[in-house]
Every structure is written in structure tokens, then in C-alpha cells.
Design a protein around this motif. Structure first.
Motif, PDB file in Angstrom:
ATOM      1  N   LYS A 179       0.826  -1.213   0.000  1.00  0.00           N
ATOM      2  CA  LYS A 179       0.000   0.000   0.000  1.00  0.00           C
ATOM      3  C   LYS A 179       0.856   1.257   0.000  1.00  0.00           C
ATOM      4  CE  LYS A 179      -4.130  -2.002   2.107  1.00  0.00           C
ATOM      5  NZ  LYS A 179      -5.103  -1.938   3.236  1.00  0.00           N
ATOM      6  N   GLU A 180       1.957   1.210   0.766  1.00  0.00           N
ATOM      7  CA  GLU A 180       2.867   2.348   0.772  1.00  0.00           C
ATOM      8  C   GLU A 180       3.562   2.482  -0.578  1.00  0.00           C
ATOM      9  OE1 GLU A 180       3.304   4.707   3.087  1.00  0.00           O
ATOM     10  OE2 GLU A 180       1.591   3.749   4.081  1.00  0.00           O
ATOM     11  N   ALA A 181       3.847   1.331  -1.205  1.00  0.00           N
ATOM     12  CA  ALA A 181       4.468   1.360  -2.536  1.00  0.00           C
ATOM     13  C   ALA A 181       3.533   2.036  -3.540  1.00  0.00           C
ATOM     14  CB  ALA A 181       4.800  -0.053  -2.981  1.00  0.00           C
ATOM     15  N   ARG A 182       2.243   1.705  -3.457  1.00  0.00           N
ATOM     16  CA  ARG A 182       1.274   2.315  -4.376  1.00  0.00           C
ATOM     17  C   ARG A 182       1.244   3.828  -4.191  1.00  0.00           C
ATOM     18  NH1 ARG A 182      -3.505   4.499  -4.856  1.00  0.00           N
ATOM     19  NH2 ARG A 182      -4.829   3.989  -6.673  1.00  0.00           N
ATOM     20  N   LYS A 183       1.227   4.280  -2.927  1.00  0.00           N
ATOM     21  CA  LYS A 183       1.225   5.717  -2.667  1.00  0.00           C
ATOM     22  C   LYS A 183       2.461   6.377  -3.259  1.00  0.00           C
ATOM     23  CE  LYS A 183      -1.383   5.538   1.689  1.00  0.00           C
ATOM     24  NZ  LYS A 183      -1.319   5.792   3.148  1.00  0.00           N
ATOM     25  N   TYR A 184       3.597   5.690  -3.126  1.00  0.00           N
ATOM     26  CA  TYR A 184       4.842   6.229  -3.647  1.00  0.00           C
ATOM     27  C   TYR A 184       4.798   6.353  -5.166  1.00  0.00           C
ATOM     28  CZ  TYR A 184       9.876   6.865  -4.257  1.00  0.00           C
ATOM     29  OH  TYR A 184      11.118   7.365  -4.587  1.00  0.00           O
ATOM     30  N   LEU A 185       4.160   5.398  -5.808  1.00  0.00           N
ATOM     31  CA  LEU A 185       4.086   5.409  -7.273  1.00  0.00           C
ATOM     32  C   LEU A 185       3.206   6.530  -7.807  1.00  0.00           C
ATOM     33  CD1 LEU A 185       5.517   2.666  -7.032  1.00  0.00           C
ATOM     34  CD2 LEU A 185       3.999   1.814  -8.827  1.00  0.00           C
ATOM     35  N   VAL A 186       2.117   6.831  -7.114  1.00  0.00           N
ATOM     36  CA  VAL A 186       1.141   7.787  -7.659  1.00  0.00           C
ATOM     37  C   VAL A 186       1.302   9.196  -7.095  1.00  0.00           C
ATOM     38  CG1 VAL A 186      -0.534   5.997  -8.137  1.00  0.00           C
ATOM     39  CG2 VAL A 186      -0.604   7.149  -5.933  1.00  0.00           C
ATOM     40  N   ASN A 187       2.067   9.343  -6.012  1.00  0.00           N
ATOM     41  CA  ASN A 187       2.239  10.665  -5.405  1.00  0.00           C
ATOM     42  C   ASN A 187       3.710  11.066  -5.415  1.00  0.00           C
ATOM     43  OD1 ASN A 187      -0.520  10.945  -4.639  1.00  0.00           O
ATOM     44  ND2 ASN A 187      -0.137   9.566  -2.911  1.00  0.00           N
ATOM     45  N   LYS A 188       3.951  12.321  -5.683  1.00  0.00           N
ATOM     46  CA  LYS A 188       5.311  12.839  -5.712  1.00  0.00           C
ATOM     47  C   LYS A 188       5.370  14.261  -5.187  1.00  0.00           C
ATOM     48  CE  LYS A 188       7.914  10.468  -9.311  1.00  0.00           C
ATOM     49  NZ  LYS A 188       8.760  10.690 -10.494  1.00  0.00           N
ATOM     50  N   LEU A 189       6.529  14.652  -4.666  1.00  0.00           N
ATOM     51  CA  LEU A 189       6.775  16.048  -4.346  1.00  0.00           C
ATOM     52  C   LEU A 189       6.996  16.806  -5.648  1.00  0.00           C
ATOM     53  CD1 LEU A 189       9.246  15.584  -1.350  1.00  0.00           C
ATOM     54  CD2 LEU A 189       6.806  16.196  -1.231  1.00  0.00           C
ATOM     55  N   PRO A 190       6.721  18.119  -5.670  1.00  0.00           N
ATOM     56  CA  PRO A 190       6.882  18.892  -6.918  1.00  0.00           C
ATOM     57  C   PRO A 190       8.225  18.696  -7.600  1.00  0.00           C
ATOM     58  CG  PRO A 190       5.766  20.217  -5.273  1.00  0.00           C
ATOM     59  CD  PRO A 190       6.170  18.938  -4.583  1.00  0.00           C
ATOM     60  N   ASP A 191       9.322  18.646  -6.802  1.00  0.00           N
ATOM     61  CA  ASP A 191      10.650  18.508  -7.397  1.00  0.00           C
ATOM     62  C   ASP A 191      10.911  17.117  -7.944  1.00  0.00           C
ATOM     63  OD1 ASP A 191      11.296  21.100  -6.956  1.00  0.00           O
ATOM     64  OD2 ASP A 191      12.367  20.757  -5.075  1.00  0.00           O
ATOM     65  N   GLU A 192      10.024  16.162  -7.608  1.00  0.00           N
ATOM     66  CA  GLU A 192      10.209  14.800  -8.097  1.00  0.00           C
ATOM     67  C   GLU A 192       9.455  14.543  -9.392  1.00  0.00           C
ATOM     68  OE1 GLU A 192      10.829  11.947  -4.301  1.00  0.00           O
ATOM     69  OE2 GLU A 192       8.812  12.749  -4.528  1.00  0.00           O
ATOM     70  N   VAL A 193       8.469  15.384  -9.689  1.00  0.00           N
ATOM     71  CA  VAL A 193       7.638  15.184 -10.883  1.00  0.00           C
ATOM     72  C   VAL A 193       8.419  15.613 -12.119  1.00  0.00           C
ATOM     73  CG1 VAL A 193       5.500  15.796 -12.055  1.00  0.00           C
ATOM     74  CG2 VAL A 193       5.531  15.558  -9.570  1.00  0.00           C
ATOM     75  N   THR A 194       8.567  14.711 -13.057  1.00  0.00           N
ATOM     76  CA  THR A 194       9.283  15.053 -14.283  1.00  0.00           C
ATOM     77  C   THR A 194       8.307  15.644 -15.308  1.00  0.00           C
ATOM     78  OG1 THR A 194       8.968  12.931 -15.400  1.00  0.00           O
ATOM     79  CG2 THR A 194      10.844  13.123 -13.886  1.00  0.00           C
ATOM     80  N   GLN A 240      12.316  13.132 -28.174  1.00  0.00           N
ATOM     81  CA  GLN A 240      13.435  12.617 -28.965  1.00  0.00           C
ATOM     82  C   GLN A 240      14.579  13.628 -29.068  1.00  0.00           C
ATOM     83  OE1 GLN A 240      12.179  11.045 -32.809  1.00  0.00           O
ATOM     84  NE2 GLN A 240      10.233  10.390 -31.958  1.00  0.00           N
ATOM     85  N   GLU A 241      14.259  14.899 -28.808  1.00  0.00           N
ATOM     86  CA  GLU A 241      15.241  15.961 -29.014  1.00  0.00           C
ATOM     87  C   GLU A 241      15.738  16.597 -27.724  1.00  0.00           C
ATOM     88  OE1 GLU A 241      16.414  16.164 -31.829  1.00  0.00           O
ATOM     89  OE2 GLU A 241      14.895  15.102 -32.990  1.00  0.00           O
ATOM     90  N   THR A 242      15.062  16.350 -26.611  1.00  0.00           N
ATOM     91  CA  THR A 242      15.512  16.905 -25.332  1.00  0.00           C
ATOM     92  C   THR A 242      15.112  15.967 -24.209  1.00  0.00           C
ATOM     93  OG1 THR A 242      15.563  18.926 -23.971  1.00  0.00           O
ATOM     94  CG2 THR A 242      13.415  18.237 -24.819  1.00  0.00           C
ATOM     95  N   ASN A 243      15.791  16.064 -23.107  1.00  0.00           N
ATOM     96  CA  ASN A 243      15.515  15.203 -21.955  1.00  0.00           C
ATOM     97  C   ASN A 243      14.337  15.768 -21.156  1.00  0.00           C
ATOM     98  OD1 ASN A 243      15.565  13.490 -19.770  1.00  0.00           O
ATOM     99  ND2 ASN A 243      17.308  14.520 -18.778  1.00  0.00           N
ATOM    100  N   LEU A 244      13.208  15.102 -21.240  1.00  0.00           N
ATOM    101  CA  LEU A 244      12.027  15.523 -20.493  1.00  0.00           C
ATOM    102  C   LEU A 244      11.878  14.741 -19.192  1.00  0.00           C
ATOM    103  CD1 LEU A 244       9.427  15.901 -23.411  1.00  0.00           C
ATOM    104  CD2 LEU A 244      10.736  17.697 -22.259  1.00  0.00           C
ATOM    105  N   ASN A 245      12.796  13.820 -18.936  1.00  0.00           N
ATOM    106  CA  ASN A 245      12.752  13.046 -17.690  1.00  0.00           C
ATOM    107  C   ASN A 245      13.500  13.783 -16.586  1.00  0.00           C
ATOM    108  OD1 ASN A 245      11.245  10.666 -18.481  1.00  0.00           O
ATOM    109  ND2 ASN A 245      12.985  10.215 -19.822  1.00  0.00           N
ATOM    110  N   ARG A 246      13.090  15.006 -16.367  1.00  0.00           N
ATOM    111  CA  ARG A 246      13.659  15.854 -15.314  1.00  0.00           C
ATOM    112  C   ARG A 246      12.585  16.817 -14.852  1.00  0.00           C
ATOM    113  NH1 ARG A 246      17.529  19.945 -18.909  1.00  0.00           N
ATOM    114  NH2 ARG A 246      16.533  19.523 -20.920  1.00  0.00           N
TER     115      ARG A 246
END
Length: 398
Positions: free
Chosen positions: A87-102, A135-141
Motif C-alpha cells: 500500500k505504501e508502494a502504491r502511494k509512492y508510485l502515484v504521489n510525488k513532491l513537486p521537485d520529483e515530478v518530471t 526525442q530531441e531533449t531530456n524531459l525526464n527531469r
């Protein structure tokens, strides 16, 4: 050990015979589900490949989500060795702090929101822009790590791909909309906004139009009902006679849109309401189709019920219609390649040639008029004025 799989939750059957599609997290013997917005019948889901049958667009979206969740799940497991809780894992997957959201995952969430709201066209525009730009820039940040310098570098790479100013503008406007939403969701402060200094560039384009004589040849073309282009020919005529109606709106018209001798509908793209008189020519043309739930009968009742697939079906119908129209253009020796949208430009061009004002033409086409005063004046246009103009335009090419 933790796993994450895409499955149909057959514990929760719905009245229509569908089941919710979920991401199931399993840690040991316990599991928890993350819902998606998909509800499918068993034959619509391939459990072996964990994919929706014949829906490439949705599968791409789900694959991106799965990659994101798996990445988050690994991070959770590493940080919580010996005290893993599903259950805690699920919360971790769906919720993030602003600085963690890519940027990438937030963009995917916005696509899902649009799709859930039934705005499939908008979702597709966002998905296409995301696919190209990623494809042209890193959006995983996080958004905060993307600068104005990165934006200019992205534009440079798009030019190197051979894209035009207008093409780049389409993708960048989608990106800007995502950035605006991120600010509204407090994921980043407005002072970060990279588009504040960015200038959109646009190439002037000359609309393709048919001349009056070419339209006469189109309307007077004698195609038999068994001709492969027959229905597309009729649709072209209807688009013109219905003041440049969008092909999607035309294909979705139903008997509910017929009121007191008029066709009243809301344009899917803009939400603007149109009211068009059902002339004898229009009525006669509609009668040549075999109506079902729609007036032209090219969209089935099953298609209408599956909103997720309807967009793809409409796109395919448009491609076929445009292919037929281009071939009809060769038959009538038109100088321009004919597509569904050419009729809209041609309608406006002929209205102008007949001496009608830009305001009245804009009202007929559903354009927003510049000044508030002019807008108020146009709101008071008697429908008969627009109807008279439409009838005269139709007669000019009949």
C-alpha cells in the motif's frame, strides 16, 4: 520481490460486460491496484502481451505509464529494503513532491486527463508533441531543471530535423500549455517560465481554394451510386453547402441535430454552436446516404460507444475521403489538390467575390470577430441574413 503488470480486474465486472484495466503491484503475496481509465471486454485485451487489441495509440500511452511506474517501484524498493509494504508502494508510485515530478510524466498525466474528458483530439495533439520533443531533449527531469537555453537548443534541433516554422510552432505551443499547467499545479514557480522570452515564428501560407468554375465542375460531376468515390463526392458537396463544416462534425451529425428545419450542432474543436438552414439541396444530398445513428451512416453505433477508438476511426475515414477527393480533383482538372478543408477556404473566397463583408463571412464560418463592438453587432445578425448569403453562394456554383 516486487512486480507490476497490466491486467483486467475481473473481480469488478460492469453492467456492460467490461472490466477495469489496472496496473497491479505485487509484493510477496499482497497486491494493490492503480486504476487506468480503460474499461474493456476480455476479447479487447491480450493478456499475453498486456496490450489493448488494435489500439496502438492507447498502448503507447500505457507503455509509457508502465515504464514510469516500474522506475518508481524500483526506487521505492531500494529505499525501503526490509520494510516493503504494497500500500505504501502504491502511494509512492502515484504521489510525488513537486521537485520529483518530471516533465515527461506530468505531460502523460495531462494526456490521460484529456482522454478521460473525451477530448481525444487534444490528447492526440499532446501525445504527438510529447513523442517528437522527447526525442530531441531530456524531459525526464523536473520543470525547474529546464531552462530558456534548453528551449532554444530544442528549437535548433527541430530545425535540424527539417521542420518548418509552423510545424515547430505546433509542438512548442503544446509544450507551452504543459508548462502553464505545471505552474498552475504549483510544480514550479512562474519566475521559472522559459516561454516568457520565447518568440513563436510563423510562415505565411496561401490557402488552397477552388475557383467557382472548378466548384461547378465538382457539383455537376455525374458519379453513379456504385462509384467508389460516390460518398466522398457527396460529402464534399455537403461540406461546402454547410458553410465549410468540419468533416468530423459532419460524420457525427445525427437526427438530434435536426431542429425546425435547421442543422444545429456544436463544433467539436471549438465548442461554438452553429445553426444552418436545411436547404432543399442539402436535404436531397443527405437522403442519398443510408442513415443509422448518424445522418450519413459512416460511423456505426458500436463506433460511437467506444470513444477511445472513435478518434482513430474518424482519422481513418478522413484519410479515405481525402484520397477520394484528390482523385475527383484530377477528374475535374482542378489546379489544387482537393481535401475536405479546401471547401471551407473556397466557401469564404467565393463569398468575398460575391461582395459579402468579412464580418458576415466570419459569422458564417464561426470565426471570432476582433472588436467587442463588432462582436455584439454580429450576435444580432438575423439568421436569415446568413441563410440568404449561404443560398446565394450555393446557387453561384450549382
Amino acid at each position: 520481490m516486487a512486480t507490476l503488470n497490466l491486467i483486467l480486474d475481473k473481480r469488478r465486472a460492469r453492467k456492460d460486460g467490461t472490466y477495469p484495466l489496472v496496473f497491479r503491484i505485487r509484493i510477496g503475496k499482497k497486491f494493490s491496484d492503480i486504476r487506468t481509465e480503460f474499461k474493456l471486454r476480455p476479447q479487447e485485451f491480450d493478456s499475453k502481451t498486456s496490450s489493448i487489441v488494435n489500439d496502438l495509440y492507447s498502448n503507447e500511452l500505457l507503455l509509457d505509464l508502465k515504464k514510469h511506474y516500474i522506475q518508481r517501484l524500483r526506487s521505492y524498493m531500494i529505499s525501503n529494503v526490509g520494510r516493503e509494504d504494497v500500500k505504501e508502494a502504491r502511494k509512492y508510485l502515484v504521489n510525488k513532491l513537486p521537485d520529483e515530478v518530471t516533465m515527461h510524466e506530468f505531460w502523460l498525466e495531462q494526456i490521460e486527463e484529456l482522454r478521460t474528458a473525451g477530448r481525444q483530439g487534444g490528447a492526440r495533439v499532446y501525445q504527438t508533441a510529447l513523442s517528437v520533443l522527447s526525442q530531441e531533449t531530456n524531459l525526464n527531469r523536473p520543470f525547474s531543471q529546464f531552462s530558456y537555453k534548453d528551449l532554444i537548443q530544442l528549437e535548433k534541433k527541430l530545425y535540424q530535423r527539417g521542420l518548418s516554422n509552423n510545424g515547430i510552432s505546433v509542438y512548442m505551443r503544446s509544450f507551452r500549455a504543459i508548462c502553464n499547467k505545471a505552474i498552475n499545479f504549483d510544480l514550479v514557480d512562474y519566475s521559472w517560465y522559459p516561454f516568457r522570452k520565447y518568440k513563436f515564428k510563423k510562415d505565411k501560407t496561401t490557402p488552397r481554394v477552388l475557383t467557382q468554375e472548378e466548384l461547378r465542375r465538382f457539383f455537376r460531376l455525374n458519379l453513379s451510386s456504385d462509384h467508389p468515390f460516390y460518398q466522398s463526392w457527396l460529402l464534399g458537396k455537403l461540406i461546402f453547402m454547410l458553410r465549410g463544416i468540419n468533416i468530423t462534425d459532419l460524420l457525427l451529425l445525427s437526427s438530434d441535430n435536426l431542429q425546425n428545419g435547421r442543422i444545429i450542432y456544436k463544433r467539436a474543436k471549438t465548442g461554438k454552436v452553429y445553426s444552418i438552414k436545411m436547404t432543399d439541396e442539402v436535404k436531397c444530398t443527405f437522403e442519398k446516404f443510408e442513415a443509422n445513428k448518424t445522418l450519413v451512416g459512416l460511423i456505426t453505433e458500436k463506433d460511437l460507444k467506444d470513444r477511445q477508438k472513435l478518434v482513430n476511426i474518424l482519422i481513418q475515414r478522413r484519410k479515405v475521403i481525402n484520397t477520394h477527393l484528390k482523385k475527383i480533383g484530377k477528374l475535374i482538372e482542378a489546379n489544387e489538390a482537393i481535401t475536405t478543408y479546401v471547401f471551407r477556404y473556397s466557401y469564404a473566397n467565393i463569398a468575398k467575390q460575391l461582395g459579402y463583408s468579412k464580418d458576415l463571412i466570419g459569422e458564417a464560418l464561426g470565426h471570432n470577430v476582433g472588436s467587442k463592438i463588432t462582436g455584439i453587432y454580429l450576435e444580432q445578425f438575423d439568421l436569415e441574413v446568413v441563410d440568404e448569403m449561404n443560398q446565394r453562394i450555393i446557387k453561384s456554383i450549382s
